[in-house]
Design a protein around this motif. Structure first.
Motif, PDB file in Angstrom:
ATOM      1  N   GLY A 107       4.009   6.070  -0.380  1.00 11.25           N
ATOM      2  CA  GLY A 107       4.729   6.957   0.873  1.00 11.25           C
ATOM      3  C   GLY A 107       6.321   6.691   1.188  1.00 11.25           C
ATOM      4  N   LEU A 108       6.025   6.706   3.183  1.00  8.93           N
ATOM      5  CA  LEU A 108       7.244   7.336   3.435  1.00  8.93           C
ATOM      6  C   LEU A 108       8.625   6.255   2.848  1.00  8.93           C
ATOM      7  CD1 LEU A 108       9.263   8.672   5.395  1.00  8.93           C
ATOM      8  CD2 LEU A 108       8.253   7.121   7.433  1.00  8.93           C
ATOM      9  N   ILE A 109       7.794   4.666   2.811  1.00 10.60           N
ATOM     10  CA  ILE A 109       9.121   3.567   2.390  1.00 10.60           C
ATOM     11  C   ILE A 109       9.349   3.825   1.045  1.00 10.60           C
ATOM     12  CG2 ILE A 109       9.155   0.996   2.041  1.00 10.60           C
ATOM     13  CD1 ILE A 109       7.265   0.946   4.891  1.00 10.60           C
ATOM     14  N   TYR A 110       8.450   4.273   0.180  1.00  7.44           N
ATOM     15  CA  TYR A 110       8.334   4.558  -1.079  1.00  7.44           C
ATOM     16  C   TYR A 110      10.395   5.228  -1.318  1.00  7.44           C
ATOM     17  CZ  TYR A 110       7.545   5.338  -6.134  1.00  7.44           C
ATOM     18  OH  TYR A 110       8.212   5.657  -7.166  1.00  7.44           O
ATOM     19  N   ARG A 111       9.757   6.533  -0.890  1.00  7.83           N
ATOM     20  CA  ARG A 111      10.792   7.743  -0.792  1.00  7.83           C
ATOM     21  C   ARG A 111      12.037   7.580  -0.504  1.00  7.83           C
ATOM     22  NH1 ARG A 111       5.812  10.253   0.378  1.00  7.83           N
ATOM     23  NH2 ARG A 111       6.296  10.667   2.417  1.00  7.83           N
ATOM     24  N   ILE A 112      12.642   6.378   0.295  1.00  9.17           N
ATOM     25  CA  ILE A 112      13.119   6.009   0.948  1.00  9.17           C
ATOM     26  C   ILE A 112      13.954   4.859  -0.257  1.00  9.17           C
ATOM     27  CG2 ILE A 112      14.519   4.899   3.398  1.00  9.17           C
ATOM     28  CD1 ILE A 112      11.985   5.972   4.793  1.00  9.17           C
TER      29      ILE A 112
ATOM     30  N   ALA B 126       0.764  -1.386  -0.381  1.00  7.33           N
ATOM     31  CA  ALA B 126      -0.072  -0.230   0.174  1.00  7.33           C
ATOM     32  C   ALA B 126       0.992   1.225  -0.406  1.00  7.33           C
ATOM     33  CB  ALA B 126      -0.694   0.004   1.172  1.00  7.33           C
ATOM     34  N   ASP B 127       1.376   1.197   1.191  1.00  9.48           N
ATOM     35  CA  ASP B 127       2.981   2.766   0.374  1.00  9.48           C
ATOM     36  C   ASP B 127       3.796   2.594  -1.151  1.00  9.48           C
ATOM     37  OD1 ASP B 127       4.696   4.108   2.723  1.00  9.48           O
ATOM     38  OD2 ASP B 127       5.980   3.333   1.471  1.00  9.48           O
ATOM     39  N   LEU B 128       3.558   1.560  -0.860  1.00  8.12           N
ATOM     40  CA  LEU B 128       4.252   1.569  -2.795  1.00  8.12           C
ATOM     41  C   LEU B 128       3.537   2.307  -3.606  1.00  8.12           C
ATOM     42  CD1 LEU B 128       5.807  -1.797  -2.995  1.00  8.12           C
ATOM     43  CD2 LEU B 128       7.403  -0.186  -2.287  1.00  8.12           C
TER      44      LEU B 128
ATOM     45  N   GLN C 140      11.978   2.343  -6.994  1.00  9.93           N
ATOM     46  CA  GLN C 140      11.216   3.106  -6.991  1.00  9.93           C
ATOM     47  C   GLN C 140      10.348   3.133  -8.714  1.00  9.93           C
ATOM     48  OE1 GLN C 140      11.446   7.168  -6.102  1.00  9.93           O
ATOM     49  NE2 GLN C 140      11.940   6.898  -3.915  1.00  9.93           N
ATOM     50  N   ARG C 141      11.789   3.166  -9.567  1.00  7.14           N
ATOM     51  CA  ARG C 141      11.154   3.018 -11.338  1.00  7.14           C
ATOM     52  C   ARG C 141      10.409   1.300 -11.083  1.00  7.14           C
ATOM     53  NH1 ARG C 141      16.083   4.595 -13.404  1.00  7.14           N
ATOM     54  NH2 ARG C 141      15.645   7.482 -12.744  1.00  7.14           N
ATOM     55  N   ARG C 142      10.839   0.133 -10.592  1.00  9.00           N
ATOM     56  CA  ARG C 142      10.844  -0.696 -10.759  1.00  9.00           C
ATOM     57  C   ARG C 142       9.752  -1.373  -9.974  1.00  9.00           C
ATOM     58  NH1 ARG C 142      11.070  -3.932 -14.599  1.00  9.00           N
ATOM     59  NH2 ARG C 142      11.470  -6.616 -14.162  1.00  9.00           N
ATOM     60  N   PHE C 143       9.605  -1.483  -9.022  1.00 12.62           N
ATOM     61  CA  PHE C 143       8.052  -1.102  -7.449  1.00 12.62           C
ATOM     62  C   PHE C 143       7.391  -0.661  -8.777  1.00 12.62           C
ATOM     63  CE2 PHE C 143      10.711  -2.417  -4.310  1.00 12.62           C
ATOM     64  CZ  PHE C 143      10.452  -3.806  -4.161  1.00 12.62           C
ATOM     65  N   SER C 144       7.058   0.521  -9.435  1.00  8.73           N
ATOM     66  CA  SER C 144       6.106   0.843 -10.303  1.00  8.73           C
ATOM     67  C   SER C 144       4.911   0.084 -10.565  1.00  8.73           C
ATOM     68  CB  SER C 144       6.083   2.082 -11.537  1.00  8.73           C
ATOM     69  OG  SER C 144       6.812   0.684 -12.313  1.00  8.73           O
ATOM     70  N   VAL C 145       3.647   0.121 -11.025  1.00  9.08           N
ATOM     71  CA  VAL C 145       2.137  -0.784 -10.467  1.00  9.08           C
ATOM     72  C   VAL C 145       2.036  -0.842 -12.124  1.00  9.08           C
ATOM     73  CG1 VAL C 145       0.381  -1.271 -10.499  1.00  9.08           C
ATOM     74  CG2 VAL C 145       1.335   0.219  -8.420  1.00  9.08           C
ATOM     75  N   ASN C 146       3.468  -1.436 -13.151  1.00 11.93           N
ATOM     76  CA  ASN C 146       2.972  -2.075 -14.026  1.00 11.93           C
ATOM     77  C   ASN C 146       3.345  -3.364 -14.647  1.00 11.93           C
ATOM     78  OD1 ASN C 146       4.120  -2.284 -17.215  1.00 11.93           O
ATOM     79  ND2 ASN C 146       5.802  -0.927 -17.697  1.00 11.93           N
TER      80      ASN C 146
END
Length: 622
Positions: free
Chosen positions: A300-305, A294-296, A311-317
């Motif tokens: 949220g905070l963890i995503y920005r850390i 959910a944070d990703l 971050q790019r690889r965890f994008s919803v694609n």
């Protein structure tokens, strides 16, 4: 024997996972088995034997009695399974099987990091891709030259070491397990294999039902420590937008390993209380995982850390998963042709051009079980699933640590072509056997002796023959004159009459006379009747001999078996229009009608593909 098995497996890993490279390995492994069988026969010893694997080569040989897409591919897959059986038979002779896996793992770790220092090189070790499909723009493809396949191996090794890090009683061996997790996790992240990451987490949760609940606290702490430390090393290795193991990552890796060693040496691990229920940790970690996702999603905070690449690889694609589903749907279009006996080994490599619904280039189905169904039919696939269920059930009943990495590899095969790599087949079987206490052995009887010598003897003869043909073919490519090349290619085709790539090379380079070319193409089409390029060259040959109607038939069949090749459309339209100019009035009209029909077919297909908005991988709109 342990050293021989270790060398064989490492050689298989370094040989690109034996992907389309089975002959030398099969020859050596089968020869070793023949020598061992002779020795056991003379000494009248019992032989441990993977009896349940033996039907696999015969499922492929059985399909040869029916229609197959490629005879060479079917024979190759038969040799793959005989080679795997030979390796497993040797592996069964090893007393401490877990130590083989440890040695293999550390060799892979060490050699991978050495290559990442740029001290030595390995072909396509790092895959450069667009940041649209990769967070970093580079992915670690490793010794398999394919990131997702290398992730299968790394994920399996990770789970193996995690499980044994606490189960192993010997302090030194336990330390080897614990220290391997850190560098493996870093490499696992560098593959950027999202499917493998998700499946790793799921199987990691399952591992809590294998690890005793008294060790859940320690298991969780060791896992999180290794994951965080490995992620820090990942960040340091990719800080400059490249993948490189330099001084600072090496220092940090050494530091984290020393902390593990120091804690082990001093006995500094805290004694945690035993949890009341075995479900406490997996349930809690699952809830944390949901919050993490959910944070990703909401950044949220963890995503920005996280580092930008992650971050790019965890994008919803989910584009790659959607493409895989399309491959599976396309394969099912011809289910009636393969559902019972299959279409033989490597059938999808030819079949895909005939059934694909948009112009993609993937020559793999990205689903090991569907690939089995296409190649050996329903009966063979049911037997494969029986083997998987039998091994999984046996490992689960014993609560063997190997159950977890085994399940990971089996699950990953649903979305990847894991079983197209013989090395990964062998690794999966190694895990199953090393975790099971029961082994299969038999005393020599006349039937068993004949059976064993036959399959290994056949593998030796065919592998030797194919290796010799390949050597002659290589000589053809370096021939100084056309006459010399003709001699070599003719000899190569005689040595291996099933390999149609030799015929294609001879035709493309005009090494054969017109009649020789015709005979070679006709023979090749008996072996691969749906090979689009062979059909096209058969058409060219017929056209040269003024057999225009036969040429037209070949060209049309070629297009039907590869309907997203824009060059075939334009060529066939020009061919028809040229015939219209040369023909009489009545016949000319028929040729022009054919040209118009092909042009309309091309335009309709282009409109259909544009609506789907798929990536034009084959330049169909050029």
């Amino acid at each position: 024997m342990a050293f021989i098995v270790y060398v064989l497996f490492i050689a298989a890993v370094f040989s690109f996972g034996l992907y389309d490279r089975i002959y030398s390995f099969g020859l050596f492994a089968s020869a070793l088995c023949v020598f061992w069988l002779l020795y056991a026969l003379i000494r009248k010893e019992r032989v441990m034997f993977p009896t349940l694997l033996f039907p696999m080569p015969f499922f492929y040989s059985f399909s040869l009695f029916f229609h197959v897409e490629t005879v060479q591919g079917t024979i190759d897959q038969m040799l793959v399974w005989i080679s795997c059986i030979a390796f497993v038979m040797l592996f069964l002779l090893v007393k401490n099987k877990q130590h083989i896996v440890i040695s293999v793992s550390w060799t892979i770790i060490a050699s991978t990091y050495v290559i990442l220092t740029d001290v030595v090189s390995f072909p396509d070790f790092i895959l450069s891709v667009s940041q649209e499909v990769s967070g970093l723009g580079k992915r670690l493809s490793g010794f398999f030259q394919y990131p997702n396949a290398f992730a299968s191996l790394l994920g399996g090794l990770l789970l193996f070491h995690l499980g044994y890090s606490l189960k192993e009683n010997k302090q030194t061996v336990s330390l080897f397990h614990q220290c391997a997790i850190l560098p493996l996790w870093t490499l696992f992240l560098l593959t950027e294999s999202r499917g493998a990451w998700v499946l790793f987490f799921i199987t990691w949760l399952i591992s809590f039902y294998v690890v005793p609940k008294q060790q859940h606290f320690m298991y969780t702490i060791l896992s999180i420590y290794s994951f965080l430390g490995g992620t820090i090393i990942y960040v340091l290795m990719t800080v400059n937008g490249d993948i490189r193991f330099s001084f600072l990552p090496a220092v940090m890796l050494t530091f984290f390993m020393l902390l593990i060693w120091f804690g082990k040496k001093r006995g500094g691990y805290i004694k945690f209380p035993t949890v009341a229920s075995i479900h406490v940790f997996p349930a809690s970690l699952f809830i944390i995982a949901v919050l993490f996702v959910a944070d990703l999603y909401f950044k949220g905070l963890i995503y920005r850390i996280l580092p930008l690449s992650l971050q790019r690889r965890f994008s919803v694609n989910v584009g790659t998963l959607t493409e895989r589903i399309v491959y599976w749907k396309d394969a099912w279009q011809e289910w009636e042709s393969f559902i019972w006996t299959g279409l033989g080994g490597k059938a999808w490599k030819i079949m895909m051009y005939r059934v694909q619904s948009f112009p993609y280039l993937s020559s793999e189905l990205h689903n090991g079980y569907l690939n089995f169904l296409v190649e050996i039919g329903l009966i063979g696939t049911i037997y494969v699933l029986f083997l998987v269920f039998y091994a999984g059930k046996s490992l689960w009943k014993q609560r063997a640590i190997e159950f977890v990495p085994f399940v990971f590899l089996i699950f990953h095969a649903v979305i990847e072509f894991t079983f197209s790599y013989p090395t990964l087949i062998m690794f999966t079987i190694m895990l199953a056997i090393s975790g099971m206490k029961k082994t299969h052995s038999f005393k020599f009887t006349s039937m068993q002796t004949t059976y064993s010598f036959f399959v290994f003897g056949m593998c030796i003869i065919l592998c030797f023959q194919f290796i010799k043909a390949e050597q002659i073919f290589v000589a053809t490519q370096y021939a100084s004159t056309k006459e010399e090349a003709h001699t070599f290619i003719t000899e190569a085709m005689k040595q291996n009459k099933w390999n149609t790539s030799y015929v294609l090379f001879a035709v493309e380079n005009e090494l054969l006379s017109r009649k020789e070319e015709q005979r070679a193409l006709e023979s090749a089409l008996k072996l691969e009747p749906n090979h689009s390029l062979l059909l096209f060259y058969a058409g060219k040959n017929a056209e040269k001999q003024q057999n225009i109607k036969q040429a037209a038939v070949y060209y049309e069949q070629s297009l039907a078996n590869d309907r997203f090749d824009i060059n075939k459309y334009t060529f066939l339209i020009d061919f028809y229009l040229k015939r219209a100019k040369e023909a009489r009035f009545g016949e000319g009209h028929l040729w022009r009608e054919k040209a118009k029909k092909i042009e309309e077919q091309m335009e309709n297909l282009q409109k259909q593909v544009k609506k789907q908005k798929w990536n034009d991988q084959r330049h169909f709109f050029k």
